[in-house]
Design a protein around this motif. Structure first.
Motif, PDB file in Angstrom:
ATOM      1  N   GLY A  45       0.815  -1.207   0.000  1.00  0.00           N
ATOM      2  CA  GLY A  45       0.000   0.000   0.000  1.00  0.00           C
ATOM      3  C   GLY A  45       0.850   1.260   0.000  1.00  0.00           C
ATOM      4  N   ASP A  46       0.355   2.306   0.652  1.00  0.00           N
ATOM      5  CA  ASP A  46       1.052   3.591   0.689  1.00  0.00           C
ATOM      6  C   ASP A  46       2.423   3.487   1.355  1.00  0.00           C
ATOM      7  N   GLY A  47       2.563   2.527   2.253  1.00  0.00           N
ATOM      8  CA  GLY A  47       3.807   2.420   3.015  1.00  0.00           C
ATOM      9  C   GLY A  47       5.030   2.095   2.189  1.00  0.00           C
ATOM     10  N   ASN A  64       6.354   3.741  -0.050  1.00  0.00           N
ATOM     11  CA  ASN A  64       7.176   4.943  -0.224  1.00  0.00           C
ATOM     12  C   ASN A  64       8.052   5.211   0.993  1.00  0.00           C
ATOM     13  N   GLN A  65       7.547   4.906   2.179  1.00  0.00           N
ATOM     14  CA  GLN A  65       8.384   5.009   3.373  1.00  0.00           C
ATOM     15  C   GLN A  65       9.511   3.980   3.315  1.00  0.00           C
ATOM     16  N   GLY A  91      -1.653  -3.835   3.445  1.00  0.00           N
ATOM     17  CA  GLY A  91      -2.104  -2.466   3.249  1.00  0.00           C
ATOM     18  C   GLY A  91      -2.844  -2.255   1.946  1.00  0.00           C
ATOM     19  N   ALA A 132      -0.424  -0.107  -4.816  1.00  0.00           N
ATOM     20  CA  ALA A 132       0.516   0.755  -4.110  1.00  0.00           C
ATOM     21  C   ALA A 132       0.858   1.965  -4.966  1.00  0.00           C
ATOM     22  N   PRO A 133       0.429   3.164  -4.565  1.00  0.00           N
ATOM     23  CA  PRO A 133       0.835   4.376  -5.294  1.00  0.00           C
ATOM     24  C   PRO A 133       2.295   4.674  -5.015  1.00  0.00           C
ATOM     25  N   LEU A 134       3.096   4.712  -6.035  1.00  0.00           N
ATOM     26  CA  LEU A 134       4.543   4.818  -5.877  1.00  0.00           C
ATOM     27  C   LEU A 134       5.051   6.190  -6.303  1.00  0.00           C
ATOM     28  N   ASP A 135       5.817   6.839  -5.418  1.00  0.00           N
ATOM     29  CA  ASP A 135       6.498   8.082  -5.771  1.00  0.00           C
ATOM     30  C   ASP A 135       7.736   7.719  -6.588  1.00  0.00           C
TER      31      ASP A 135
END
Length: 337
Positions: free
Chosen positions: A239-241, A243-244, A262, A266-269
């Motif tokens: 998920g969003d994590g 990127n962290q 999550g 997963a949206p990835l930067d």
């Protein structure tokens, strides 16, 4: 034999039935199942959230099993009756790169699994049980332990002195802590529970991060590595994590994407990933050769799996419900004595 069969999606449709005991064909062995362990995959299959189009009628679920060879089919020379063995999830993935169709030969979906008194395994994919482990302990190895090993060693080539960040306290994560510690790596563990973090510290984790009280846990991981980042991340949330995780990893480090707690998207930067040149690799357990090498290491190091609770065969529903609530270590079902 008695077997749990999934008649439709939903735990209420997992039913204990009498069904004919299978006979081993050429190249096959019949295993008297002693114990199975549950993975998140098993819950997702019952819920209809994991490859639902592949579910056959009256599937016997659960991929991870340990037991004793009861009978061998024609041509089998690798095993004999009485040998202790474990299942291997990807029954046709023996070594090298995976084939595109490996998921078609997975135990527990679409092939029948081990939540039954007997199961059929291909002799070429069955794995001998480490001598120092009970069958209950051995049943936890096929997915959780091998996934951690494949990420850290087969793919990550972990070396002593490197740093690994392990997310959470599920089965894969705890094996990752044990294996990384035994390999001489420094382990940073994350969890939302201080109590669970303390237990992970007792298993060898040197640094602890409560991500609920420290939401920017990736920055804290950077601080703990002199701003450089960790060598490897065992990413079980997704998920969003993700990127962290990229931020927490050193330049050209490794992220092993294992779980999807999550979410499956997963949206990835992209720019941070490009600038850091971090590698993200999906880990879908591993092949049989790595399983054998891992077992040799586990036996040499005397590593014992962490088991939360052992349920009786008739209590399979309670075992699944416990898995859904969360556990520290593995949930095991004792099938036969």
């Amino acid at each position: 034999m008695r077997a749990w069969q999934l008649e439709d999606f939903g735990l209420d449709n997992l039913v204990l039935k009498e069904t004919p005991t299978p006979k081993p064909g050429p190249g096959e062995i019949l295993v008297k199942v002693t114990a199975v362990s549950l993975n998140y995959r098993d819950k997702a299959i019952v819920d209809g959230a994991y490859d639902p189009d592949k579910m056959p009628k009256n599937l016997i679920p659960v991929s991870d099993a340990a037991g004793v060879v009861a009978e061998v089919g024609p041509g089998v020379t690798e095993f004999k009756p009485g040998d202790r063995v474990m299942s291997h999830l990807y029954s046709h993935w023996l070594d090298g790169a995976p084939a595109r169709d490996e998921p078609d030969y997975c135990l527990g979906l679409p092939l029948n699994g081990g939540l039954a008194e007997y199961m059929i395994l291909e002799a070429s994919s069955a794995v001998p049980t480490p001598a120092h482990l009970t069958d209950e302990q051995a049943s936890t190895l096929p997915i959780a332990a091998l996934t951690a090993w494949f990420a850290l060693v087969e793919y990550g080539r972990l070396e002593a002195g490197q740093t690994v960040l392990v997310q959470g306290t599920g089965g894969v994560s705890l094996f990752a802590v044990q294996l990384a510690n035994a390999l001489g790596a420094r382990v940073i563990a994350t969890s939302s529970s201080d109590e669970k973090l303390q237990r992970v510290a007792e298993m060898g984790a040197q640094e602890l991060i409560n991500y609920r009280t420290t939401p920017d846990w990736a920055e804290r991981a950077r601080e703990l590595t002199d701003g450089q980042g960790v060598d490897q991340v065992i990413e079980v949330v997704g998920g969003d994590g993700i990127n962290q995780s990229v931020h927490a990893t050193r330049a050209a480090g490794h992220i092993s994407l294992i779980g999807f707690l999550g979410g499956q998207v997963a949206p990835l930067d992209v720019l941070p990933l490009l600038f850091s040149q971090v590698q993200i690799r999906g880990i879908a357990v591993g092949h049989r050769r790595a399983f054998l090498e891992m077992n040799e290491f586990i036996e040499k190091q005397g590593i014992e799996p962490v088991i939360d609770t052992v349920y009786g065969f008739e209590d399979a529903h309670q075992a699944y419900e416990h898995l859904a609530r969360g556990a520290f270590g593995k949930i095991v079902i004792r099938v036969t004595d």
